[in-house]
Enzyme design. Structure first.
Site, short mmCIF file in Angstrom:
data_model
loop_
_atom_site.label_atom_id
_atom_site.label_comp_id
_atom_site.label_asym_id
_atom_site.label_seq_id
_atom_site.Cartn_x
_atom_site.Cartn_y
_atom_site.Cartn_z
N HIS A 126 49.77 12.10 -11.87
CA HIS A 126 49.70 11.74 -13.30
C HIS A 126 48.53 10.38 -12.99
O HIS A 126 48.49 9.81 -12.11
CB HIS A 126 50.87 11.30 -13.84
CG HIS A 126 51.51 12.15 -14.35
ND1 HIS A 126 52.57 12.23 -15.34
CD2 HIS A 126 51.64 13.67 -13.95
CE1 HIS A 126 53.17 13.38 -15.55
NE2 HIS A 126 52.59 14.27 -15.09
N GLU A 183 48.45 7.76 -14.17
CA GLU A 183 49.26 6.16 -14.23
C GLU A 183 49.60 6.05 -12.60
O GLU A 183 49.47 5.20 -12.25
CB GLU A 183 50.62 6.09 -14.88
CG GLU A 183 50.31 6.28 -16.31
CD GLU A 183 50.60 7.55 -17.11
OE1 GLU A 183 50.05 8.59 -16.35
OE2 GLU A 183 51.19 7.57 -18.02
N CYS A 212 55.15 9.30 -19.28
CA CYS A 212 56.18 9.89 -19.12
C CYS A 212 57.47 9.03 -18.38
O CYS A 212 57.29 8.02 -17.96
CB CYS A 212 56.01 11.21 -18.39
SG CYS A 212 55.64 11.13 -16.60
N CYS A 216 56.30 8.14 -14.62
CA CYS A 216 55.28 6.81 -15.04
C CYS A 216 56.20 5.71 -15.18
O CYS A 216 55.76 4.62 -14.70
CB CYS A 216 54.23 7.42 -15.61
SG CYS A 216 53.17 8.92 -14.57
#
Lengths: 146, 146
Positions: free
Chosen positions: B52, B54, B82, B85
């Protein structure tokens, strides 16, 4: 091939972490009795707080399978996953998670409470060798206090 | 240097993801008005559901600073993080998180509810350019249906 065998492999990874001065947590990902990913905590070595055993084992498994889903896989890990790792396991749609010991302080349940953070099809179990896992953790903290 | 400027940088990362056929989410990590980490979603390219925006931006920031903590940093991200993260951000002890748009389906609040998953000292804010971020997400899903 049993849960005991694969959890021993996860503990072997945890011991490698301990030898390297890391919090001793280890994990393996298994599909059809084959280990397709291994990992141990490397937060200190990599200076990266996302380098948990589970994250490393999952990324190895994705690379190995060439798939971003692990529906037929089992993760064996020596300690209850944290929220970050639980979130990664959610995205992976992993079939089964077996952890050796609960972690009341940093385990995912300390944040998610009654609500499961995993995919509805993921089975989660407390597995064998909990005492061995907690002994490794204790060794680490005794060593660090010295 | 303003929140608007840095969120535009996060959106620029999100647009790169869109061009690569990825879910368009982007992030930057900022310390003292300097971007020390950038990332956009690379789940498809890397076949890795942990890739992801992040996570990539955080790992870049840890490498850049040589530190596993980001207490003086701000993460700008185009969409609510999410659970995975959010867990990574917890471990990083990051000072501030600014996200452009809420994500009621996959955002961390859908799992953690009222309980904050972040470090007690971490400030979390809804920032600018929410509509721009959601428009990118809509473009992606329209493109994928074709």
């Amino acid at each position: 091939m049993t849960d005991e065998y694969f959890m021993q492999q996860a503990l072997r990874e945890a011991k490698l972490a301990l030898e390297e001065g890391e919090v001793p947590i280890g994990a393996v990902v298994v599909v059809q009795n084959q280990i397709i990913g291994r990992g141990h905590n490397q937060v200190e070595r990599l200076n990266d707080c996302t380098a948990h055993a589970e994250m490393i084992a999952l990324t190895a498994a994705f690379n190995n399978l060439g798939s971003k889903y692990l529906v037929d896989a089992t993760l064996y890990v020596s300690l209850e996953p944290c929220v970050m790792c639980a979130g990664a396991l959610y995205w992976s749609k992993i079939g089964r998670i077996v952890y050796a010991a609960a972690d009341d302080k940093n385990g995912y349940r300390s944040v998610t409470g009654q609500q499961s953070p995993f995919h509805p099809k993921t089975k989660v179990e407390l597995g064998p060798y909990g005492e061995e896992s907690l002994n490794l953790m204790r060794s680490f903290f005794v060593q660090r206090r010295k």
